[in-house]
Design a protein around this motif. Structure first.
Motif, short mmCIF file in Angstrom:
data_model
loop_
_atom_site.label_atom_id
_atom_site.label_comp_id
_atom_site.label_asym_id
_atom_site.label_seq_id
_atom_site.Cartn_x
_atom_site.Cartn_y
_atom_site.Cartn_z
N VAL A 173 0.83 -1.21 0.00
CA VAL A 173 0.00 0.00 0.00
C VAL A 173 0.87 1.26 0.00
O VAL A 173 0.62 2.20 -0.77
N ASN A 174 1.88 1.28 0.83
CA ASN A 174 2.73 2.47 0.91
C ASN A 174 3.59 2.67 -0.33
O ASN A 174 4.13 3.76 -0.56
N ALA A 175 3.76 1.60 -1.12
CA ALA A 175 4.57 1.72 -2.34
C ALA A 175 3.75 2.08 -3.56
O ALA A 175 4.33 2.34 -4.64
N LEU A 176 2.43 2.12 -3.45
CA LEU A 176 1.58 2.38 -4.62
C LEU A 176 1.87 3.73 -5.29
O LEU A 176 1.95 3.79 -6.53
N PRO A 177 2.02 4.83 -4.54
CA PRO A 177 2.29 6.11 -5.24
C PRO A 177 3.55 6.07 -6.09
O PRO A 177 3.56 6.55 -7.23
N LEU A 178 4.62 5.50 -5.55
CA LEU A 178 5.87 5.44 -6.30
C LEU A 178 5.74 4.55 -7.52
O LEU A 178 6.21 4.90 -8.61
N VAL A 179 5.10 3.39 -7.36
CA VAL A 179 4.93 2.47 -8.49
C VAL A 179 4.09 3.11 -9.58
O VAL A 179 4.41 3.02 -10.79
N CYS A 180 3.00 3.76 -9.20
CA CYS A 180 2.13 4.40 -10.20
C CYS A 180 2.86 5.51 -10.93
O CYS A 180 2.77 5.63 -12.16
N LEU A 181 3.59 6.33 -10.20
CA LEU A 181 4.30 7.45 -10.82
C LEU A 181 5.34 6.95 -11.82
O LEU A 181 5.42 7.44 -12.95
N LEU A 227 11.76 -1.50 -8.43
CA LEU A 227 11.38 -0.52 -7.42
C LEU A 227 11.24 -1.16 -6.04
O LEU A 227 11.69 -0.61 -5.04
N VAL A 228 10.63 -2.33 -6.00
CA VAL A 228 10.46 -3.02 -4.72
C VAL A 228 11.82 -3.45 -4.16
O VAL A 228 12.06 -3.36 -2.95
N ALA A 229 12.72 -3.89 -5.03
CA ALA A 229 14.05 -4.29 -4.58
C ALA A 229 14.79 -3.09 -3.99
O ALA A 229 15.49 -3.21 -2.96
N GLY A 230 14.68 -1.93 -4.63
CA GLY A 230 15.37 -0.75 -4.12
C GLY A 230 14.72 -0.16 -2.89
O GLY A 230 15.41 0.31 -1.97
N ARG A 231 13.40 -0.18 -2.84
CA ARG A 231 12.69 0.44 -1.72
C ARG A 231 12.50 -0.52 -0.55
O ARG A 231 12.92 -0.27 0.57
N THR A 232 11.87 -1.66 -0.84
CA THR A 232 11.51 -2.59 0.23
C THR A 232 12.67 -3.50 0.60
O THR A 232 12.92 -3.76 1.78
N PRO A 276 1.88 -9.53 -7.02
CA PRO A 276 0.89 -9.54 -8.12
C PRO A 276 -0.01 -8.31 -8.13
O PRO A 276 -0.35 -7.80 -9.21
N LEU A 277 -0.40 -7.82 -6.96
CA LEU A 277 -1.24 -6.62 -6.90
C LEU A 277 -0.48 -5.40 -7.39
O LEU A 277 -1.03 -4.58 -8.15
N LEU A 278 0.77 -5.28 -6.98
CA LEU A 278 1.57 -4.16 -7.46
C LEU A 278 1.81 -4.26 -8.96
O LEU A 278 1.80 -3.24 -9.67
N ALA A 279 2.02 -5.48 -9.47
CA ALA A 279 2.22 -5.65 -10.91
C ALA A 279 0.96 -5.25 -11.68
O ALA A 279 1.05 -4.62 -12.74
#
Length: 381
Positions: A173-181, A227-232, A276-279
């Motif tokens: 959830v917290n990564a959604l803005p960055l992924v969308c952008l 993005l997930v590898a770098g952030r999370t 899968p949700l983020l993808a």
């Protein structure tokens, strides 16, 4: 207090009755060792007769360091076949010399420094050994994590559902803005570059096909994983690393709790569930960015854009990207937790392991994506 003048060591050579006499003069002590040793080395480089006589009558003082240097030179001369005779030995020299009789104190030549190519070859060998050890440890950790997941599945009561939900919120959830952008920006770039190239052939309308297929099959899930590898991934490694530095993991072991069940498995399962949700969100955002560029540059209506997307994307084309997501999430989770456990106890180690976590995760995700692309292509999907 009067200043004492230090008598530097020296070796005087005289020839008497066709015999070479080497007169040892001055102070041969630890303070003058830096001056005495070059004299011995220089003497060993010279061409000398078979028989040598060392005269110690002018020796003003000697200690263990001085005797050590002289004995080392004598042993080197004897190893070359010279016959050495001492004259006028002082009691101090004899006493110290007798104590050093059992030691092999000959001059040992220093190994030559490897050449430029040799240095690189040695460094390559060391890096290769480190990579092999790292791969072995990572495979072992992967096996432990897999067994832990199967154990949790077989014993649902041991599943830490609250921890998994918290991590899903943090990682997803917290990564959604960055992924969308990032996905929207990537869709804009793909559409712009694709249109520029296809315009030369008068096929700019197929920019929609290019953007939709590339985003849904490859680019969407790949940019999400990076993005997930770098952030999370970096956050997981740093978090577990700090816990190890503060000895919190040792405390869990002392309490009889398994750090694998508490720290690793909830994070890995959370990434498997959330990827899968983020993808999916990344695919939608990428198609939105591509649609904005296409509709602005080609004057395409939203209805036509959506219609062309439906024609270009097949059901398998959509599911290929979604199928890759849990695997990429597992890779990022396992590598991040593994590197967190590798922290040695210093803040510098945390930084090193965090960097390795991001680099290794992106590398393994890219390799896995390439292998899966080849696999699906071989199946005709």
């Amino acid at each position: 207090m009067e200043n004492k003048i230090v008598s530097l060591p020296s070796i005087e050579k005289t020839i008497k009755n066709e015999e070479l006499i080497l007169k040892i003069e001055g102070l041969w002590v630890a303070k003058t060792a830096k001056n005495a040793e070059p004299l011995c080395l220089d003497l060993l480089q010279q061409v000398l007769p078979q028989a040598l006589i060392f005269d110690l009558s002018s020796l003003k003082g000697v200690d263990t360091a001085g005797v050590w240097i002289l004995k080392r030179m004598i042993q080197s001369l004897k190893s070359k076949g010279h016959q050495v005779i001492f004259q006028n030995e002082t009691p101090t020299f004899q006493a110290l010399s007798s104590r050093l009789e059992n030691y092999q104190i000959s001059f040992t030549p220093l190994p030559k420094a490897p050449a430029f190519f040799g240095k690189r070859l040695v460094r390559l060998g060391r890096i290769s050994i480190e990579i092999i050890k790292l791969t072995r440890d990572l495979i072992t950790f992967l096996g432990q994590t897999t067994m832990g997941i199967f154990r949790v599945i077989s014993q649902p009561r041991s599943l830490r559902l609250t921890s998994i939900i918290v991590h899903i919120e943090r990682f997803g959830v917290n990564a959604l803005p960055l992924v969308c952008l990032m996905s929207i920006a990537l869709g804009l770039v793909l559409a712009y570059q694709g249109e520029e190239q296809l315009r030369r052939f008068g096929a700019e309308i197929y920019t929609i096909n290019l953007v939709s297929i590339s985003i849904v099959r490859e680019v969407g899930i790949l940019i999400t994983a990076i993005l997930v590898a770098g952030r999370t991934g970096s956050a997981i490694t740093a978090e577990i690393g700090i816990m190890k530095v503060n000895q919190e993991i040792d405390a869990l072991n002392t309490l009889g709790l398994n750090p694998m069940d508490i720290l690793v498995i909830p994070r890995v399962l959370a990434l498997i569930f959330v990827m899968p949700l983020l993808a999916f969100i990344s695919d939608l955002a990428g198609l939105l960015g591509g649609g904005i560029m296409v509709m602005a540059s080609l004057n395409v209506s939203p209805q036509l854009y959506i219609h062309r997307i439906g024609e270009a994307i097949t059901l398998w084309g959509f599911w290929i990207g979604i199928i890759k997501a849990p695997l990429f999430g597992a890779i990022i989770g396992v590598v991040s937790c593994f590197q967190g456990m590798q922290v040695k106890g210093t803040s510098e180690s945390i930084g090193i392991c965090t960097t390795r976590s991001v680099v290794e995760s992106i590398f393994l995700v890219t390799i896995a994506d390439a292998l899966l692309s080849v696999f699906f292509s071989s199946l005709g999907i």
